[in-house]
Scaffold this active site. Structure first.
Site, PDB file in Angstrom:
ATOM      1  N   ARG A   1     -93.439 -75.528   7.840  1.00 42.63           N
ATOM      2  CA  ARG A   1     -92.506 -76.150   6.884  1.00 42.63           C
ATOM      3  C   ARG A   1     -91.229 -76.455   7.648  1.00 42.63           C
ATOM      4  O   ARG A   1     -90.600 -75.564   8.214  1.00 42.63           O
ATOM      5  CB  ARG A   1     -92.239 -75.197   5.718  1.00 42.63           C
ATOM      6  CG  ARG A   1     -91.103 -75.609   4.766  1.00 42.63           C
ATOM      7  CD  ARG A   1     -91.386 -76.921   4.055  1.00 42.63           C
ATOM      8  NE  ARG A   1     -90.506 -77.106   2.906  1.00 42.63           N
ATOM      9  CZ  ARG A   1     -89.268 -77.597   2.971  1.00 42.63           C
ATOM     10  NH1 ARG A   1     -88.744 -77.944   4.140  1.00 42.63           N
ATOM     11  NH2 ARG A   1     -88.553 -77.730   1.863  1.00 42.63           N
TER      12      ARG A   1
ATOM     13  N   GLU B   1     -91.329 -84.820  -2.898  1.00 45.03           N
ATOM     14  CA  GLU B   1     -92.693 -84.388  -3.163  1.00 45.03           C
ATOM     15  C   GLU B   1     -93.592 -85.617  -3.302  1.00 45.03           C
ATOM     16  O   GLU B   1     -93.119 -86.723  -3.581  1.00 45.03           O
ATOM     17  CB  GLU B   1     -92.739 -83.548  -4.442  1.00 45.03           C
ATOM     18  CG  GLU B   1     -91.932 -82.259  -4.377  1.00 45.03           C
ATOM     19  CD  GLU B   1     -92.530 -81.240  -3.422  1.00 45.03           C
ATOM     20  OE1 GLU B   1     -93.737 -81.348  -3.108  1.00 45.03           O
ATOM     21  OE2 GLU B   1     -91.796 -80.336  -2.984  1.00 45.03           O
TER      22      GLU B   1
ATOM     23  N   ARG C   1     -96.218 -69.839   6.059  1.00 44.36           N
ATOM     24  CA  ARG C   1     -95.760 -71.041   6.756  1.00 44.36           C
ATOM     25  C   ARG C   1     -94.649 -70.694   7.745  1.00 44.36           C
ATOM     26  O   ARG C   1     -93.756 -69.901   7.435  1.00 44.36           O
ATOM     27  CB  ARG C   1     -95.234 -72.077   5.753  1.00 44.36           C
ATOM     28  CG  ARG C   1     -96.261 -72.561   4.759  1.00 44.36           C
ATOM     29  CD  ARG C   1     -95.675 -73.593   3.804  1.00 44.36           C
ATOM     30  NE  ARG C   1     -94.558 -73.058   3.036  1.00 44.36           N
ATOM     31  CZ  ARG C   1     -93.876 -73.763   2.140  1.00 44.36           C
ATOM     32  NH1 ARG C   1     -94.183 -75.027   1.919  1.00 44.36           N
ATOM     33  NH2 ARG C   1     -92.879 -73.206   1.469  1.00 44.36           N
TER      34      ARG C   1
END
Length: 226
Positions: A49, A57, A91
């Site tokens: 990330r 998004e 992540r």
């Protein structure tokens, strides 16, 4: 710089910093404008990330163009990922260096296809300038009259409780936790606390309780720790 500000800056340097770690590998998948998967020479997969930015998004305007740019810049490229921690999903929260030495995080901002995700204190003035320049030129998402930040788009009706440690945190919900610290009183609180401030100007955002505690903040007596 006042005495209180100087002390805060000093404490930020005195707090033990997480060790910087590095992963090298090929980008084999781009999920969206700020998330990708890297495969190392030993065939280990890492989801990454991008730190300090927040791309639209996929269900938002400019979500697909943001992903396309990330694909053009990074897919099937060998990159270096510098990170200091993982979130609750495992992540790597970090910076992705492209083969030409450029930072993917910064390139997304320059193109106007991501917001500066202001979760660090102090905020990065350099990233703020990149975002401002893209906004000034009406690049990417900034052609919209009232673009909706991804963290607002993701916001649920019921705010999530702040996690206790960085590894329990969902990086995408950093601002949604609403964990605020008052530099004057050295007290932190979150939306479920009684008397939570309506005006949050001057407060510091934290992503988890440990980060607040490590800087010498203590929980408000108006909060119930469950």
């Amino acid at each position: 710089m006042g005495i209180k500000t100087s002390l805060l800056v000093l404490m930020l340097f005195l707090v033990p910093q997480a060790k910087l770690k590095t992963v090298n590998g090929e980008v084999v998948q781009i999920q969206d404008g700020d998330t990708l998967t890297v495969k190392t020479e030993r065939d280990r997969l890492y989801k990454v990330r991008l730190a300090d930015i927040d791309a639209p998004e996929m269900g938002q305007p400019f979500g697909k163009p943001a992903r396309r740019l990330a694909v053009d810049l990074a897919l099937e490229k060998t990159v270096r990922v510098n990170y200091t921690f993982k979130d609750k999903y495992g992540r790597l929260i970090g910076e992705v260096f492209l083969p030409d030495g450029k930072l993917l995080n910064e390139e997304m901002l320059k193109a106007g296809l991501a917001w500066h995700y202001r979760v660090k204190h102090p905020h990065s003035s350099f990233l703020e300038k990149l975002e401002y320049k893209a906004w000034k030129k009406n690049l990417g998402l900034w052609v919209q009259e009232t673009p909706v930040p991804p963290w607002e788009f993701r916001r649920e009706n019921r705010l999530p409780l702040p996690p206790t440690k960085p590894e329990h945190m969902d990086y995408d919900l950093f601002l949604s936790y609403g964990l605020l610290g008052d530099p004057k009183t050295r007290i932190y609180e979150w939306p479920e606390c009684k008397g939570y401030p309506k005006d949050t100007k001057g407060y510091i955002n934290f992503g988890n309780l440990l980060d607040a505690e490590s800087l010498g903040y203590r929980v408000s007596q108006r909060c119930e720790i469950k």
